[in-house]
Design an enzyme around this catalytic site. Structure first.
Site, PDB file in Angstrom:
ATOM      1  N   GLY A   1       0.815  -1.214   0.000  1.00 17.94           N
ATOM      2  CA  GLY A   1       0.000   0.000   0.000  1.00 17.94           C
ATOM      3  C   GLY A   1       0.849   1.264   0.000  1.00 17.94           C
ATOM      4  CB  SER A   2       0.061   4.612   1.335  1.00 17.78           C
ATOM      5  OG  SER A   2      -1.160   4.718   0.630  1.00 17.78           O
ATOM      6  CB  THR A   3       4.330   1.445   3.549  1.00 16.16           C
ATOM      7  OG1 THR A   3       4.150   0.237   2.798  1.00 16.16           O
ATOM      8  CG2 THR A   3       3.365   1.474   4.728  1.00 16.16           C
ATOM      9  CB  VAL A   4       5.899   1.218  -1.672  1.00 18.84           C
ATOM     10  CG1 VAL A   4       6.111  -0.093  -0.952  1.00 18.84           C
ATOM     11  CG2 VAL A   4       4.576   1.222  -2.420  1.00 18.84           C
ATOM     12  CE  LYS A   5       0.039   6.520  -1.716  1.00 22.23           C
ATOM     13  NZ  LYS A   5      -1.109   7.205  -1.093  1.00 22.23           N
TER      14      LYS A   5
END
Length: 575
Positions: free
Chosen positions: A300-304
């Site tokens: 999810g957004s943790t790799v943004k």
């Protein structure tokens, strides 16, 4: 009278008869002497073999399995001396043991069986070797020995004991009935921890007591002791915080990984729910796996931050560009944000975790630059932690076709899978200014060689933005810690099922601290929270705060943020 005596016949031993008697005696003596000479001088091996058959025995002595300790030397697993109790039903029948109900009850209590269970095991007189209990405490074994029961044998044995029980269960693992490690560290380092038995020859009496040791037939070795990188204090704190969150939010499970940024050492790795390895009768294999290395998730957004790094490195954007972050459709699918805003820069997109902004950026780049950065940060490959069962996750780099919606959702962490440990390692690399160090479950005595995988200058700018996620009104405000600068990122990814994505979520928070000189990287994942909230910042953020606070305190890491009173005094000009 005299006439009667005269008529009584007299028998005399003639010379011939004497000769026959002497001949028989001489032949018998000759035979015996000849036999003795043959057996004792000419062919003594036969008697030696017959004697050894009756008194010569070999027996094994196995040293204890090696201990497992944390980095401070606190014992996490140890083999405790116990006794194994066996019965010979045939001898017990001969000794009338089964006829004494009081004695049966005594034996049953000492070997932890019911009287009925004990009776059923020893009632067949044709059986000669029955295990009653392989792990009888020494005091109870002594009481059994004092009873002097015929047909009851007591041998040395060891029982594996785990002082912290459920706290370390999924990481440490346990032993099977054969004494071999299954799951966790016990399995990963089984050959090193295992002891090798020594075999000795000895003369024993009919009761099995050693009369004379004759020597070693096979030399054994003690099991090696293992010092892990784990800090048991942090392990206990982490397990308590994670378990409380899983219960509070009605989640299926949770996982937490804490790394030392400089050394790559795993300081804490826990899962919930867990099990107590000291009570095998309640063992549940579904709770035994170490989810930090065996379970994969779409991050999810943790790799943004990594997607942003790919865009900046390849000059697809800069920090000044303003993106349209309103909802839009891709291949008929609506891309929108949970924290809606109309426009924003890359810093705003990271701070408020905008999916639409990242989707625009990912569509502009295509998947390859993003996947290249992911691979550099360790996704799609095992971390080399040393733990058996670790999976590599999946990058899908060889995927022949990417639809537009697949490209868009890759920008906010869908379409790939990683383990919590891989994600923690990636954030440790971010904290280490793009320098990646190997992950280790064993304590390191010197800092490992780091490998640069990104521009330190660009990483530093991303770090500054990640601080605003926590302390600047972003989605991770619940992870903020007084007097410490925290950098982190929330993640709330939908879980995939057989029919597609479901209204179930993986709630994640990943970050590091303190920002001025990063020491720890921490990832918290909670699967399928069903109560209160499901957003990563609300569910996993508080766990991050609790565990990171205690880690900073225990390791005496100095604060890098002034208290509000000091800041206000400086603004107002007060001393």
């Amino acid at each position: 009278m005299s006439e009667h005596l005269k008529e009584t016949p007299s028998y005399q031993l003639t010379g011939f008869r004497r000769g026959v008697v002497w001949l028989v005696l001489l032949c018998a003596c000759g035979f015996l002497i000849g036999r003795l000479v043959y057996l004792q001088i000419l062919e003594p091996e036969f008697l030696v073999a017959e004697g050894n058959e009756r008194v010569l025995r070999s027996y094994s002595f196995e040293p204890a399995r090696g201990m497992i300790t944390d980095r401070q030397g606190k014992i996490l697993a140890i083999s405790v001396p116990v006794k194994a109790v066996y019965a010979d039903p045939a001898r017990m029948h001969e000794g009338k043991v089964l006829h004494d109900a009081s004695l049966i009850r005594q034996i049953a209590a000492l070997v932890d069986l019911s009287p009925q269970e004990l009776f059923e095991r020893i009632q067949n007189p044709k059986r000669r070797y029955v295990k009653l209990n392989a792990y009888v405490p020494l005091d109870k074994a002594q009481q059994l020995k004092d009873l002097g029961i015929p047909g009851l044998y007591i041998n040395d044995n060891y029982k594996r004991y785990y002082p912290n029980g459920a706290v370390n269960a999924s990481l440490i693992g346990l032993l099977n009935s054969a004494g071999q490690g299954v799951y966790g560290v016990e399995q990963s380092f089984n050959s090193y921890l295992s002891a090798q038995a020594s075999t000795r020859a000895a003369h024993k009496d009919s009761q099995g007591h050693v009369i004379e040791n004759l020597g070693v037939l096979e030399q054994g070795k003690a099991g090696g002791n293992l010092m892990l990188s784990i800090d048991d204090r942090l392990q206990t704190i982490s397990y308590g915080a994670l378990t409380a969150a899983v219960e509070k939010f009605g989640a299926e499970s949770g996982c937490l990984v804490l790394l030392d940024v400089r050394s790559g050492e795993i300081l804490s790795m826990v899962t919930a729910p867990s099990f107590d390895p000291n009570h095998r009768e309640t063992f549940d294999s579904s709770k035994a796996r170490n989810r930090a290395i065996t379970d994969v998730l779409e991050p999810g957004s943790t790799v943004k931050p990594l997607v942003s790094l790919a865009a900046l490195e390849n000059q697809f954007t800069n920090w000044q560009e303003v993106f349209d972050t309103r909802p839009f459709k891709v291949n008929g699918k609506l891309v929108r944000d949970s924290h809606a805003m109309n426009q924003g820069t890359l810093a705003d997109i990271l701070k408020y975790s905008s999916n639409t902004g990242m989707a625009h950026l990912a569509l502009r780049m295509g998947p390859q630059p993003i996947l290249d950065v992911f691979a550099r940060f360790g996704f799609g490959q095992r971390t080399g932690s040393g733990l058996v069962g670790e999976v590599s996750g999946q990058l899908n780099a060889a995927r022949p076709f990417w639809s537009e919606i697949d490209k868009a959702t890759l920008g906010f962490g869908y379409g790939i899978t990683v383990t919590p440990l891989q994600l923690a390692s990636a954030y440790a690399t971010l904290a280490n200014f793009g320098r990646r160090v190997p992950v280790s479950i064993l304590k390191q005595h010197q800092l490992p060689q780091a490998r640069g995988c990104a521009s330190p200058a660009e990483i530093k700018r991303i770090q500054a933005v990640l601080e605003t996620v926590v302390s600047g009104g972003g989605t991770g405000s619940k992870a903020a810690i007084d007097r410490y600068r925290i950098a982190g990122k929330t993640g709330t990814a939908m879980l995939a099922g057989k029919g597609g994505y479901m209204r179930r979520y993986m709630s994640t928070f990943a970050g590091f601290a303190p920002l001025s000189n990063p020491r720890f990287a921490l990832v918290v994942t909670i699967r399928d929270p069903t109560k209160v909230s499901y957003y990563g910042g609300a569910v996993s953020g508080p766990v991050f705060k609790d565990v990171m606070t205690r880690a900073l305190q225990l390791y005496n890491v100095p604060p890098d943020k002034e208290e509000p009173e000091v800041q206000m005094a400086k603004v107002s000009g007060q001393p």
